[in-house]
Design a protein around this motif. Structure first.
Motif, PDB file in Angstrom:
ATOM      1  N   ARG A 182      -0.682 -12.328   5.249  1.00  0.00           N
ATOM      2  CA  ARG A 182       0.364 -11.731   6.092  1.00  0.00           C
ATOM      3  C   ARG A 182       1.337 -10.852   5.301  1.00  0.00           C
ATOM      4  NH1 ARG A 182       5.194 -14.636   5.722  1.00  0.00           N
ATOM      5  NH2 ARG A 182       4.918 -16.723   4.868  1.00  0.00           N
ATOM      6  N   LEU A 231       6.117  -6.780   5.414  1.00  0.00           N
ATOM      7  CA  LEU A 231       6.796  -5.486   5.226  1.00  0.00           C
ATOM      8  C   LEU A 231       7.156  -4.848   6.565  1.00  0.00           C
ATOM      9  CD1 LEU A 231       5.050  -3.667   2.228  1.00  0.00           C
ATOM     10  CD2 LEU A 231       7.047  -5.153   2.230  1.00  0.00           C
ATOM     11  N   GLN A 280       9.780  -1.972   6.120  1.00  0.00           N
ATOM     12  CA  GLN A 280       9.630  -1.442   4.760  1.00  0.00           C
ATOM     13  C   GLN A 280       8.192  -1.036   4.457  1.00  0.00           C
ATOM     14  OE1 GLN A 280      12.027  -0.951   2.603  1.00  0.00           O
ATOM     15  NE2 GLN A 280      13.600  -2.505   2.728  1.00  0.00           N
ATOM     16  N   ASN A 307       7.896   2.119   2.421  1.00  0.00           N
ATOM     17  CA  ASN A 307       8.726   2.217   1.212  1.00  0.00           C
ATOM     18  C   ASN A 307       7.860   2.104  -0.042  1.00  0.00           C
ATOM     19  OD1 ASN A 307      10.495   1.932  -0.877  1.00  0.00           O
ATOM     20  ND2 ASN A 307      11.821   0.444   0.142  1.00  0.00           N
ATOM     21  N   ASP A 351       8.512   1.590  -2.932  1.00  0.00           N
ATOM     22  CA  ASP A 351       8.918   0.527  -3.862  1.00  0.00           C
ATOM     23  C   ASP A 351       8.332  -0.835  -3.488  1.00  0.00           C
ATOM     24  OD1 ASP A 351      10.365   2.311  -5.282  1.00  0.00           O
ATOM     25  OD2 ASP A 351      12.290   1.787  -4.360  1.00  0.00           O
ATOM     26  N   HIS A 396       2.040  -5.448  -1.839  1.00  0.00           N
ATOM     27  CA  HIS A 396       1.761  -6.051  -0.534  1.00  0.00           C
ATOM     28  C   HIS A 396       0.481  -5.479   0.078  1.00  0.00           C
ATOM     29  CE1 HIS A 396       5.518  -8.470   0.311  1.00  0.00           C
ATOM     30  NE2 HIS A 396       5.823  -7.856  -0.815  1.00  0.00           N
ATOM     31  N   GLN A 450       0.358  -9.497 -12.065  1.00  0.00           N
ATOM     32  CA  GLN A 450       0.549  -8.083 -11.714  1.00  0.00           C
ATOM     33  C   GLN A 450       1.562  -7.967 -10.575  1.00  0.00           C
ATOM     34  OE1 GLN A 450      -1.640  -5.646 -13.046  1.00  0.00           O
ATOM     35  NE2 GLN A 450      -3.613  -6.656 -13.329  1.00  0.00           N
ATOM     36  N   CYS A 451       1.509  -8.941  -9.667  1.00  0.00           N
ATOM     37  CA  CYS A 451       2.427  -8.900  -8.521  1.00  0.00           C
ATOM     38  C   CYS A 451       3.509  -9.983  -8.624  1.00  0.00           C
ATOM     39  CB  CYS A 451       1.670  -9.103  -7.224  1.00  0.00           C
ATOM     40  SG  CYS A 451       0.365  -7.899  -6.953  1.00  0.00           S
ATOM     41  N   HIS A 452       3.119 -11.149  -9.116  1.00  0.00           N
ATOM     42  CA  HIS A 452       4.097 -12.236  -9.246  1.00  0.00           C
ATOM     43  C   HIS A 452       4.900 -12.024 -10.526  1.00  0.00           C
ATOM     44  CE1 HIS A 452       2.821 -14.944  -5.932  1.00  0.00           C
ATOM     45  NE2 HIS A 452       1.750 -14.198  -6.031  1.00  0.00           N
ATOM     46  N   THR A 453       5.632 -10.937 -10.553  1.00  0.00           N
ATOM     47  CA  THR A 453       6.425 -10.592 -11.727  1.00  0.00           C
ATOM     48  C   THR A 453       7.670 -11.480 -11.761  1.00  0.00           C
ATOM     49  OG1 THR A 453       7.536  -8.935 -10.403  1.00  0.00           O
ATOM     50  CG2 THR A 453       5.661  -8.188 -11.707  1.00  0.00           C
ATOM     51  N   ASP A 472       9.127 -13.198  -8.453  1.00  0.00           N
ATOM     52  CA  ASP A 472       8.786 -14.604  -8.325  1.00  0.00           C
ATOM     53  C   ASP A 472       9.301 -15.325  -9.570  1.00  0.00           C
ATOM     54  OD1 ASP A 472       7.740 -17.044  -7.822  1.00  0.00           O
ATOM     55  OD2 ASP A 472       5.667 -16.385  -7.560  1.00  0.00           O
TER      56      ASP A 472
HETATM   57  C1  HEC Z   1       5.883  -6.399  -8.119  1.00  0.00           C
HETATM   58  C2  HEC Z   1       5.304  -6.810  -6.860  1.00  0.00           C
HETATM   59  C3  HEC Z   1       6.147  -6.782  -5.593  1.00  0.00           C
HETATM   60  C4  HEC Z   1       6.869  -5.735  -5.094  1.00  0.00           C
HETATM   61  C5  HEC Z   1       7.036  -4.346  -5.701  1.00  0.00           C
HETATM   62  C6  HEC Z   1       7.447  -6.201  -3.866  1.00  0.00           C
HETATM   63  N1  HEC Z   1       7.076  -7.483  -3.614  1.00  0.00           N
HETATM   64 FE1  HEC Z   1       7.592  -8.611  -1.986  1.00  0.00          FE
HETATM   65  N2  HEC Z   1       6.692 -10.225  -2.844  1.00  0.00           N
HETATM   66  C7  HEC Z   1       5.953 -10.211  -4.003  1.00  0.00           C
HETATM   67  C8  HEC Z   1       5.504 -11.561  -4.303  1.00  0.00           C
HETATM   68  C9  HEC Z   1       4.665 -11.965  -5.506  1.00  0.00           C
HETATM   69  C10 HEC Z   1       6.033 -12.383  -3.308  1.00  0.00           C
HETATM   70  C11 HEC Z   1       5.863 -13.890  -3.178  1.00  0.00           C
HETATM   71  C12 HEC Z   1       6.919 -14.509  -4.034  1.00  0.00           C
HETATM   72  C13 HEC Z   1       7.183 -15.950  -3.703  1.00  0.00           C
HETATM   73  O1  HEC Z   1       7.063 -16.350  -2.535  1.00  0.00           O
HETATM   74  O2  HEC Z   1       7.556 -16.691  -4.606  1.00  0.00           O
HETATM   75  C14 HEC Z   1       6.772 -11.503  -2.388  1.00  0.00           C
HETATM   76  C15 HEC Z   1       7.438 -11.959  -1.254  1.00  0.00           C
HETATM   77  C16 HEC Z   1       8.127 -11.134  -0.400  1.00  0.00           C
HETATM   78  C17 HEC Z   1       8.841 -11.593   0.772  1.00  0.00           C
HETATM   79  C18 HEC Z   1       8.970 -13.040   1.212  1.00  0.00           C
HETATM   80  C19 HEC Z   1       7.923 -13.379   2.184  1.00  0.00           C
HETATM   81  C20 HEC Z   1       8.309 -14.654   2.924  1.00  0.00           C
HETATM   82  O3  HEC Z   1       8.507 -14.574   4.126  1.00  0.00           O
HETATM   83  O4  HEC Z   1       8.433 -15.682   2.250  1.00  0.00           O
HETATM   84  C21 HEC Z   1       9.406 -10.502   1.367  1.00  0.00           C
HETATM   85  C22 HEC Z   1      10.257 -10.453   2.618  1.00  0.00           C
HETATM   86  C23 HEC Z   1       9.060  -9.361   0.552  1.00  0.00           C
HETATM   87  N3  HEC Z   1       8.288  -9.783  -0.510  1.00  0.00           N
HETATM   88  C24 HEC Z   1       9.465  -8.068   0.816  1.00  0.00           C
HETATM   89  C25 HEC Z   1       9.367  -7.046  -0.102  1.00  0.00           C
HETATM   90  C26 HEC Z   1      10.048  -5.778   0.055  1.00  0.00           C
HETATM   91  C27 HEC Z   1      10.920  -5.383   1.226  1.00  0.00           C
HETATM   92  C28 HEC Z   1       9.736  -5.033  -1.048  1.00  0.00           C
HETATM   93  C29 HEC Z   1      10.250  -3.642  -1.400  1.00  0.00           C
HETATM   94  C30 HEC Z   1      11.669  -3.477  -1.403  1.00  0.00           C
HETATM   95  C31 HEC Z   1       8.849  -5.844  -1.885  1.00  0.00           C
HETATM   96  N4  HEC Z   1       8.667  -7.052  -1.278  1.00  0.00           N
HETATM   97  C32 HEC Z   1       8.288  -5.414  -3.072  1.00  0.00           C
HETATM   98  C33 HEC Z   1       5.662  -9.110  -4.779  1.00  0.00           C
HETATM   99  C34 HEC Z   1       6.266  -7.875  -4.639  1.00  0.00           C
END
Ligand code: HEC
Ligand code: HEC
Ligand code: HEC
Ligand code: HEC
Length: 428
Positions: free
Chosen positions: A326, A331, A336, A339, A341, A346, A404-407, A411
């Motif tokens: 999901r 987003l 977003q 976006n 950024d 995602h 790569q994503c869980h930076t 996180d």
């Molecule tokens: C570098 C990678 C990365 C980027 C860039 C990124 N995210 Fe994420 N995002 C993650 C990860 C990994 C998680 C899960 C982290 C966790 O739950 O501990 C997450 C989780 C989320 C969640 C929480 C989801 C939930 O309901 O629990 C939201 C909302 C979110 N991101 C929005 C955004 C938005 C808006 C942006 C841009 C401004 C963004 N993210 C950019 C990696 C990224």
């Protein structure tokens, strides 16, 4: 800013993105005091914004001066000039020096530049620095200027409580300085006395330790003299400050009005990004038609999660229950999905080592089947495998894949074993 009853705002280079006219309109509409002493049009003789503001606090007059820092990468702004502090500050200070009891500089210049300014101007009492440095910094007293900084993007609230008096001199916040110096002097004199009892004067003349004590005594006496003098000069004592930072944790409830403003702004920005994406896509399609219509896009090796389901129903059913499935909806819910950024983490990218160059390319290319963190985010591009499963086997993810994503930024508490247990596909 108006909602927070902000008294004065320093114009930073980031505020200029939509042009100075827009900013001036916004300021007028919301009755904001935007300040910059060094922002000029290419031809204008006067600064675009008010250079400074004099305002009352109790029975004191406080002056705020705005200083705009350079654009990122020292780019030159369109149709604008950002003058140096050397060119503007002396004249501004001359004008307000006799009118203000306390002078505060709102600066988006670099920390290094701000230190130079502090060294140069004793009569700037506080520099609130923003934009270029990282993190929270307790105030630094440089030549009687407090250099202060709170973390960027509203991550922390910096609170500087000051006790300002006519001495206009910051104490180094050690009220016991004189007492401590007197104590140290006592101790040194006692040591000197002991050595004098134990040794002949002739021996002492060549005794290094003794000579050091004698020098220390002289230095302390001098320092005590100065401290006493300062105390006489400033009967009310020196000015004091106390600094705290409050981290804006997500547990702190949102302010409804401000949240509505932020959400509205985000929606508008998302619309602009969407339009921009459509234009870019059109332009690229035209380009492709004229150059090489067969040219492969960056996602050509990617099947998309739906195709895998046919042969891996057990894993696909499990996957759909994980948060990765999901990630795109997340987003959308936040307005977003356009976006740049946010998108890269995602969605399902082909291969992290071969990220398409530039975020814009990524944005305008991401096909629907790759929205969300799909199977191939972890198993790698698998189109070939899904067409010919006997001869190509997809990879399995290691910790580096997740990171790569869980930076750290996204996180904070990533624990590989624990998180792996939540998402590992079952055998089947
Ligand atoms: C570098 C990678 C990365 C980027 C860039 C990124 N995210 Fe994420 N995002 C993650 C990860 C990994 C998680 C899960 C982290 C966790 O739950 O501990 C997450 C989780 C989320 C969640 C929480 C989801 C939930 O309901 O629990 C939201 C909302 C979110 N991101 C929005 C955004 C938005 C808006 C942006 C841009 C401004 C963004 N993210 C950019 C990696 C990224
Ligand atoms: C046409 C059927 C088919 C499709 C479609 C398919 N696979 Fe497979 N997949 C297989 C078969 C068969 C195996 C077992 C191969 C083996 O063990 O030699 C396999 C094995 C795997 C494995 C395990 C490899 C291992 O080392 O045990 C993974 C991971 C995998 N597939 C991922 C995917 C992903 C991701 C997709 C979608 C992009 C996908 N598969 C699409 C048939 C398919
Ligand atoms: C392409 C980027 C990406 C990769 C690669 C990735 N994740 Fe995620 N992960 C996300 C995003 C984004 C979310 C949040 C999704 C949402 O809720 O919208 C997330 C959420 C999670 C969650 C649920 C929230 C939480 O933190 O408890 C777990 C668990 C997780 N990921 C584990 C992993 C593990 C383990 C790996 C490596 C095997 C991995 N992820 C690889 C982007 C990624
Ligand atoms: C967040 C990472 C992640 C995502 C997303 C993911 N997987 Fe997996 N998958 C794993 C891990 C980890 C394993 C276990 C690998 C191992 O045993 O070392 C695995 C194992 C598998 C296996 C082998 C199972 C076996 O027999 O042991 C298959 C097949 C598979 N995944 C298919 C898929 C498919 C299809 C999807 C999408 C619908 C998918 N995976 C999405 C991480 C992921």
């Amino acid at each position: 800013m108006a909602e927070m009853q902000t008294r004065a705002i320093g114009v930073s280079p980031y505020d200029l993105a939509a042009g100075t006219d827009f900013l001036l309109q916004l300021a007028k509409k919301n009755k904001l005091s935007l300040l910059s002493a060094n922002l000029y049009t290419n031809t204008g003789k006067n600064p675009i914004f008010r250079p400074y503001l004099l305002t009352k606090a109790g029975n004191m007059t406080v002056a705020f001066i705005g200083l705009t820092g350079p654009l990122p990468g020292n780019r030159s702004p369109r149709q604008l000039r950002i003058l140096s502090w050397q060119q503007v500050l002396p004249a501004v200070l001359k004008k307000i020096n006799n009118k203000a009891d306390l002078i505060i500089l709102l600066s988006s210049a670099s920390p290094r530049t701000n230190e130079e300014i502090a060294q140069k101007f004793k009569n700037i009492h506080i520099i609130l620095q923003a934009g270029q440095g990282n993190g929270n910094h307790p105030p630094l007293n440089i030549n009687n200027t407090l250099l202060c900084q709170a973390a960027s993007r509203g991550k922390s609230l910096g609170i500087l409580k000051i006790d300002w008096n006519p001495s206009k001199i910051w104490s180094d916040n050690d009220p016991d300085q004189l007492k401590n110096a007197l104590n140290r002097l006592d101790r040194i004199r006692w040591q000197i006395g002991r050595m004098q009892k134990r040794h002949q004067p002739k021996e002492l003349r060549n005794n290094l330790q003794y000579q050091r004590l004698i020098r220390g005594e002289a230095e302390l006496e001098q320092k005590i003299k100065e401290l006493k003098q300062q105390k006489n000069d400033t009967p009310g004592g020196f000015c004091r400050f106390q600094n705290t930072f409050i981290a804006m944790e997500t547990s702190i409830p949102e302010d409804k009005t401000v949240k509505a403003i932020v959400d509205g702004t985000r929606r508008e920005v998302n619309k602009i990004n969407r339009k921009r994406q459509q234009e870019l896509r059109k332009r690229r399609e035209k380009q492709r038609q004229t150059t090489n219509p067969q040219q492969a896009g960056p996602f050509v090796n990617m099947a998309g999660s739906r195709i895998c389901k046919k042969c891996h129903p057990v894993q696909a059913a499990f996957y759909l229950l994980t948060d990765h499935a999901r990630a795109w909806k997340t987003l959308i819910d936040k307005d977003q999905q356009y976006n740049p950024d946010c998108i890269s983490c995602h969605v399902t990218l082909p291969n992290y080592e071969q990220k398409p160059t530039g975020q814009e390319e990524l944005l305008t290319n991401i096909p629907e089947r790759l929205q969300g963190v799909g199977c191939e985010s972890c198993h790698g591009p698998a189109l070939k495998h899904s067409l010919d499963p006997e001869n190509t086997v997809p990879g399995k993810p290691g910790e580096s894949t997740c990171l790569q994503c869980h930076t750290k930024k996204r996180d904070k508490n990533f624990n590989f074993t624990r998180k792996m247990n939540k998402i590992r596909c079952p055998a089947g």
